[in-house]
Design an enzyme around this catalytic site. Structure first.
Site: not given
Ligand code: NAI
Length: 247
Positions: A188, A62, A155, A13, A157
């Site tokens: 990012i 979820n 995180y 999303s 881990a």
């Molecule tokens: P974000 O917070 O913008 O998006 C995370 C997404 O995961 C959201 O769409 C959220 O609804 C979904 N989500 C979270 N908990 C959930 C649950 N219980 N059930 C269903 N959906 C759930 O984060 P972003 O930055 O887009 O990150 C995406 C991935 O990239 C994550 O796994 C994050 O750990 C990883 N990441 C991000 C970095 C960054 O700098 N933004 C760096 C390295 C990794």
């Protein structure tokens, strides 16, 4: 554009997941735009995919609830057909020193970031094996899953765990022509990193040789490569998208 099979992108999303969903839509996949609570945001991403000539559908569960994952993915396969690609992107952060982290916070991080991806993978691999048409799985880990980071131990881990899991699955299902790879993004520009203080951002920028944060689309490009046939001889691999940060 040749229509390809179902590509499920979790957490699509917003942020990196949204960029991946749009990229795979532009490449002809029938994109499962997964969301948990951001329905209107997910609808907007799906409509962008369709406006650009792609196809997709919304799917909600979820990630922290295994039964919800299983039931919803089974229903998805019945309605839209077997899974061709899975991108395990959904994740949460829970930054705190370990001494300040409660059992509940630890459980939540493990359940969403690690167990969620494991259960999604099991359900999608079932569909891939049944369809006998191969498949590709990509895990969104993190640079800190390779380097570690003070204040992000749990995180990190979960993100290291994804690498071990992806490499093991790669060996388990290679004979079925199913591949499993990892992308480790650095810093990012998304909502997740929006809340960093200016001092934190400055210190991070000093550690990035390319001297800037990455864009979600730059992660999506690597994911699309790993999902598609250009990477057909690559499995169990980790690709860093981090502007040259040393790991
Ligand atoms: P974000 O917070 O913008 O998006 C995370 C997404 O995961 C959201 O769409 C959220 O609804 C979904 N989500 C979270 N908990 C959930 C649950 N219980 N059930 C269903 N959906 C759930 O984060 P972003 O930055 O887009 O990150 C995406 C991935 O990239 C994550 O796994 C994050 O750990 C990883 N990441 C991000 C970095 C960054 O700098 N933004 C760096 C390295 C990794």
């Amino acid at each position: 554009m040749t229509q390809k099979g179902v590509a499920l992108v979790t957490g699509a999303s917003r942020g990196i997941g949204a960029a991946i969903a749009k990229k795979l839509g532009s490449q002809g996949y029938l994109v499962g735009v997964h969301y948990r609570s951001g329905k209107s945001q997910a609808e907007a991403i799906l409509s962008e995919i369709k406006t650009a000539g792609g196809k997709g559908f919304l799917i909600s569960f979820n990630i922290g609830n295994p039964a919800d994952i299983t039931n919803t993915i089974e229903g998805m396969v019945k309605e839209y057909g077997p899974v061709a690609a899975l991108v395990n992107n959904a994740g949460i952060t829970g930054d705190a020193l370990l001494m300040r982290q409660s059992n509940e916070q630890i459980d939540e991080l493990l359940n969403v970031n690690l167990r969620g991806a494991i259960v999604c993978t099991r359900e999608c691999v079932k569909s891939m094996i049944k369809a006998k048409n191969g498949g590709s799985i990509v895990f969104i880990s993190s640079v800190v899953g390779e380097t570690g980071n003070a204040g992000q131990s749990v995180y990190s881990a979960t993100k290291s765990g994804l690498i071990g899991f992806a490499k093991s699955i790669a060996q388990e299902v290679a004979s079925r022509k199913i591949r499993s790879n990892v992308v480790t993004p650095g810093f990012i520009k998304t909502d997740m990193t929006e809340n960093l203080t200016d001092a934190q951002k400055e210190s991070i920028l000093r550690s990035i040789p390319l001297e800037r944060m990455g864009e979600p689309e730059e992660v999506a490009n690597a994911v699309a490569f790993l999902v598609g046939t250009d990477s057909r001889y690559i499995t169990g691999e980790v690709i860093a998208v981090n502007g040259g940060m040393s790991t």
